[in-house]
Design a protein around this motif. Structure first.
Motif, PDB file in Angstrom:
ATOM      1  N   ALA A  80      -2.724   1.378  -4.113  1.00 30.55           N
ATOM      2  CA  ALA A  80      -3.497   1.445  -2.834  1.00 30.55           C
ATOM      3  C   ALA A  80      -3.535   0.079  -2.112  1.00 30.55           C
ATOM      4  O   ALA A  80      -3.353   0.026  -1.204  1.00 30.55           O
ATOM      5  N   THR A  83      -7.261   1.594   2.717  1.00 35.04           N
ATOM      6  CA  THR A  83      -6.458   2.121   1.322  1.00 35.04           C
ATOM      7  C   THR A  83      -7.620   1.612   0.278  1.00 35.04           C
ATOM      8  O   THR A  83      -7.758   2.197  -0.662  1.00 35.04           O
ATOM      9  N   GLU A 138       0.968  -1.226   0.014  1.00 35.74           N
ATOM     10  CA  GLU A 138       0.263   0.032  -0.099  1.00 35.74           C
ATOM     11  C   GLU A 138       0.725   1.315  -0.067  1.00 35.74           C
ATOM     12  O   GLU A 138       0.770   1.970   0.875  1.00 35.74           O
TER      13      GLU A 138
END
Length: 468
Positions: A195, A162, A71
């Motif tokens: 992400a 995320t 992430e």
């Protein structure tokens, strides 16, 4: 429907309402110390370390955090928290990202419900689909309730993740690709891939949509190929290298499959709670995904991954675990809308928003603050921990962990070490992942370890390190 009112106003209004509602709810829970350590404190410590030269590290995982979840997009909140390190910023980002799904889904659905031109004439062979005006209102009716889906409310309740940031980015990438804006499409998709490792699947689904229904197959094929290659490389090469000999926490979710029988696997895949939640998501799209069963099957791989997990909330699609299904379902719904008769009555279009709103009210876990703690306690905690050094290693009760996570080393109280400051919350929640016997043992040992009691306000205690 009033021709003076543009359909895009509805998802924008829904986004404003969702941002306000979820922002208020999450901030209220933060002030009441109702945000659990997993995952708010977990992410907050990674963000703080990343923003203060500590890399992507956390006391909750004994290796590079990117080896647990890839992430790198956490660098964004890390930069924002250079101004003020506060876990409540993550709550606000979570609320804003969920709210942003409404306008992003509106743009996406408005684009995907327009059939690609065939021979210069809009429409698919043998099908028409909604008119331009009807398409806009249909997209608005489906997109505006999206932040209030029970699944999205669950993601809000779970705290910051995320993949919530990635969802509107993937939808906007799909919209840009359908409009032939390939630079924007690729840029948004690449940010979404940063992400989390599982976003490769969502981007690949969008790539498949663009390949079969977009304006150009070559960049669409490239996008899908990059997404799949990225996901495989990250999952099977990059993350294991970053973890080294440390076993991923996610490994325990699927370890049981190594010795499982076919019957046990079938039983897990038939989990009624998970299928009920999945059916609810299909209902939130007025059943339109059922009109394109081939595309609906793209939601089955992430659903199977949820159902086969031994991690309690995941097979029931609670917390953030339903999010990977949203993009495939929206793709199937948008393509399903092409098979609706034209013209559609205004009442029929408006009625498509009803299932999502009803299920959101009846099943959704928000809004509200837990009635057990109506009075904010965050300021009281900060007052009692005023003598806690900013970078001192700290062991804290679960309820206080998120508020104290902006430091290099933070442990939960049952794992306290002699050199840690200890923060006790007599009235805080104790989630199931906290070992109560271990916590009780630590509490009983604190006075006899030579620790100084630096604060005791009746609810919170701050103890110094062992040996003074």
């Amino acid at each position: 429907m009033n021709g003076a009112l543009r359909p895009g106003v509805l998802p924008l209004a829904a986004a404003a309402a969702a941002a306000t509602l979820f922002g208020w709810t999450l901030l209220s829970r933060a002030d009441a110390l109702l945000l659990p350590a997993y995952d708010t404190a977990f992410f907050q410590q990674v963000v703080w370390n990343a923003g203060h030269g500590g890399g992507f590290s956390s006391s909750f995982f004994p290796a590079n955090f990117l080896g647990l979840h890839f992430e790198p997009l956490l660098a964004v909140p890390a930069l924002l928290e250079r101004l003020s390190a506060d876990a409540r910023l993550l709550s606000l980002l979570n609320a804003l990202a969920i709210a942003a799904t409404a306008p992003a889904a509106y743009l996406f659905l408005d684009a995907v419900t327009l059939p690609r031109a065939v021979g210069g004439v809009p429409g698919e062979a043998g099908g028409g689909g909604p008119s331009a005006r009807g398409r806009g209102w249909l997209a608005a009716a489906l997109a505006a309730p999206l932040p209030f889906w029970s699944a999205l409310q669950e993601a809000a309740r779970a705290g910051f993740h995320t993949e919530v940031l990635a969802l509107p980015l993937v939808l906007l990438a799909g919209w840009a690709g359908l409009r032939g804006r390939w630079v924007a499409c690729w840029a948004l998709a690449i940010v979404a891939l940063l992400a989390k490792e599982d976003q490769g699947y969502a981007v690949a689904v969008v790539g498949a949509l663009l390949f079969f229904h977009g304006p150009s197959r070559l960049p669409a094929a490239g996008l899908a190929g990059v997404a799949v290659s990225w996901g495989v490389a990250i999952e099977y090469a990059v993350m294991p290298a970053l973890r080294g000999s440390v076993v991923s926490q996610v490994d325990s979710y699927y370890r049981w499959l190594h010795a499982a029988s076919a019957g046990q696997i079938a039983h897990a895949l038939a989990n009624p709670a998970g299928w009920l939640a999945f059916g609810g998501m299909v209902a939130c799209l007025a059943g339109l995904p059922l009109l394109r069963p081939g595309w609906l099957t793209l939601a089955l791989p992430p659903l199977a991954a949820d159902l086969l997990s031994a991690h309690g909330p995941q097979p029931e699609l609670r917390l953030q675990y339903a999010l990977p299904l949203v993009v495939p379902l929206l793709v199937a719904a948008g393509l399903g809308a092409r098979r609706l008769p034209e013209p559609l009555p205004a009442a029929s279009i408006a009625g498509m928003s009803v299932p999502a709103l009803v299920l959101g009210v009846v099943v959704g876990p928000l809004p509200g603050v837990d009635v057990m703690h109506p009075t904010p306690a965050l300021a009281r905690l900060h007052a009692c921990t005023a003598r806690l050094p900013a970078t001192a290693p700290t062991a804290a009760d679960d309820s206080t962990a998120a508020a104290l996570a902006s430091r290099p080393v933070l442990r939960l109280l049952p794992d306290a070490r002699p050199g840690d400051f200890a923060v006790v919350d007599r009235s805080g929640r104790l989630p199931d992942y906290i070992s109560r016997p271990d916590r009780n043992r630590v509490l009983a040992d604190l006075p006899g370890q030579g620790r100084r009691l630096l604060c005791d306000d009746g609810r919170f205690q701050l103890w110094g390190p062992a040996g003074g």
